[in-house]
Design an enzyme around this catalytic site. Structure first.
Site, short mmCIF file in Angstrom:
data_model
loop_
_atom_site.label_atom_id
_atom_site.label_comp_id
_atom_site.label_asym_id
_atom_site.label_seq_id
_atom_site.Cartn_x
_atom_site.Cartn_y
_atom_site.Cartn_z
N GLY A 97 35.55 -97.15 24.18
CA GLY A 97 36.44 -96.71 25.24
C GLY A 97 37.86 -97.18 25.01
N SER A 98 38.67 -97.15 26.07
CA SER A 98 40.08 -97.51 25.96
C SER A 98 40.50 -98.42 27.11
CB SER A 98 40.94 -96.24 25.99
OG SER A 98 40.63 -95.39 24.91
N LYS B 281 39.73 -101.43 31.59
CA LYS B 281 38.96 -101.06 30.41
C LYS B 281 37.97 -99.98 30.83
CE LYS B 281 37.48 -104.32 27.52
NZ LYS B 281 36.63 -105.38 26.90
N ASP C 180 33.45 -115.46 18.86
CA ASP C 180 34.21 -114.41 18.18
C ASP C 180 35.71 -114.60 18.38
OD1 ASP C 180 34.50 -112.19 16.56
OD2 ASP C 180 34.26 -110.74 18.19
#
EC number: 2.7.11.1
Length: 305
Positions: A42-43, A59, A153
Site C-alpha cells: 500500500g501507500s 498508511k 529491523d
C-alpha cells in the site's frame, strides 16, 4: 490493545477501534494530501482531520495484498505493539480502521521525512549528527526492551525525522513481544542481520544492539560495514564481525561501533552504555555549544540591522 479486531475477515461496514479517544472514524473524516511513500502492500499519505485540521500520516493497506503476501498476522502484531508505545523517538499509532477492501493506520506525521533519503542526499552524517541520532535510537530501544519489545529491523529505511530534527522509529512490521526473550525467526534486512540470526540460533533483544552498531557505521560512512555484492561474502563477514573503517571514522566512533558489533550477543555493550559513551556525550555537548553560538551570532546580527 483492548477489543483488538482481527485483520482478516473484517466486517464490510466501515468502523474503528480508537482506544485513545473512543471515537469512530472513516476515511471521509480526513482530507487526503500528497503521497509520502509507497510500499509493497500500500501507500502512505499526508492527511489532516476535517475537524481540528490535525496533520497525520495515513498508511493505506490493501487486504487482498496482505493476504496473498501472507503478512496479515505481521500487520496485526505491528498494530498491537505500536499502539502501546509512547516515546518521543517512536512514531505514534493514533488509531486504525478499515472498510471492505482496505485497512487504514493513522500515524504521527514526521515532517522531516525518511532518514534514508536524508542520508542519501548527505552521503554521510557529521559526527555530532550521528551521535545525536544514536543517543535517540538507544533511548527509544531501551524503552521498547523494557516493554519486552524487540524491533529486529532497524535500518535507515525504517527511521523518520520529526519536526525538531529528532530521529523517530517508524516501522514495527518485524517487531515482536518477547517476554521469553528468545526467538529463532529469520527476519530483518541482510546487511543488518546479526551473526546469531545468520547462524539460525536463538536470538534476544541483543539483535537491536548489533543493528544500531551497523546503523552508526552507515551514518558515518554512507554504507553498511558488511556490504558485498556476493551474499555469501556478506554472511561470512557478519559471522566473523569482519569489517574495516575508512580513515574518516574517528577513534571514539570506532570504539562505540566495536563494542556493538561483537559476535557474542552477551558481550555487546548495553543501550545505557551507548547513551553514556564518551563519543556520544562529547559530540552532543559540542553540538549544543555550536547551536548556542549560532543563536548568539544570529541575535547579534539582528541587533546590528
Amino acid at each position: 490493545m483492548e477489543n483488538k479486531p482481527p485483520v482478516i475477515n473484517l466486517p464490510e461496514k466501515e468502523t474503528v477501534n480508537t482506544p485513545q479517544k473512543g471515537g469512530k472514524f472513516t476515511i471521509n473524516d480526513f482530507e487526503i494530501g500528497r503521497p509520502l511513500g509507497k510500499g509493497k502492500f500500500g501507500s502512505v499519505y499526508l492527511a489532516r482531520t476535517k475537524t481540528g485540521h490535525f496533520h497525520v500520516a495515513i498508511k493505506v493497506l490493501f487486504k487482498s495484498q496482505l493476504i496473498s503476501g501472507g503478512v496479515e498476522h505481521q500487520l496485526e502484531r505491528e498494530i498491537e505493539i505500536q499502539s502501546h508505545l509512547n516515546h518521543p523517538n517512536i512514531i505514534k499509532l493514533y488509531t486504525y480502521f478499515w472498510d471492505a477492501k482496505k485497512i487504514y493506520l493513522v500515524l504521527e506525521y514526521a515532517p522531516g521525512g525518511e532518514m534514508y533519503k536524508q542520508l542519501t542526499v548527505s552521503k554521510r552524517f557529521s559526527e555530532p549528527t550521528a551521535a545525536k541520532y544514536m543517543y535517540e535510537i538507544a533511548d527509544a530501544l531501551s524503552y521498547c526492551h523494557r516493554k519486552n519489545v524487540i524491533h529486529r529491523d532497524i535500518k535507515p529505511e525504517n527511521l523518520l525525522i520529526g519536526s525538531q530534527g529528532e530521529l523517530k522509529i517508524g516501522d514495527f512490521g518485524w517487531s515482536v513481544h518477547a517476554p521469553s526473550n528468545k526467538r529463532q525467526t529469520m527476519c530483518g534486512t541482510m546487511d543488518y542481520l546479526p551473526p546469531e540470526m545468520v547462524n539460525g540460533a536463538d536470538h534476544s533483544d541483543a539483535v537491536d544492539l548489533w543493528a544500531i552498531g551497523v546503523l552508526c557505521y552507515e551514518f558515518l560512512v554512507g554504507k553498511p560495514p558488511f556490504e558485498h555484492e556476493d551474499q555469501s561474502k556478506t554472511y561470512a563477514a557478519i559471522k566473523a564481525a569482519r569489517f574495516t573503517y575508512p580513515d574518516s571514522v574517528k577513534k571514539g566512533a570506532r570504539d562505540l561501533i566495536g563494542r556493538l558489533l561483537v559476535v557474542d550477543p552477551k558481550a555487546r555493550c548495553t543501550l545505557e552504555q551507548v547513551k553514556e559513551h564518551y563519543w556520544i556525550q562529547g559530540m552532543m555537548e559540542a553540538k549544543i555549544r555550536a547551536e548556542k553560538q549560532q543563536k548568539i551570532e544570529k541575535e547579534a546580527s539582528l541587533r546590528n540591522h
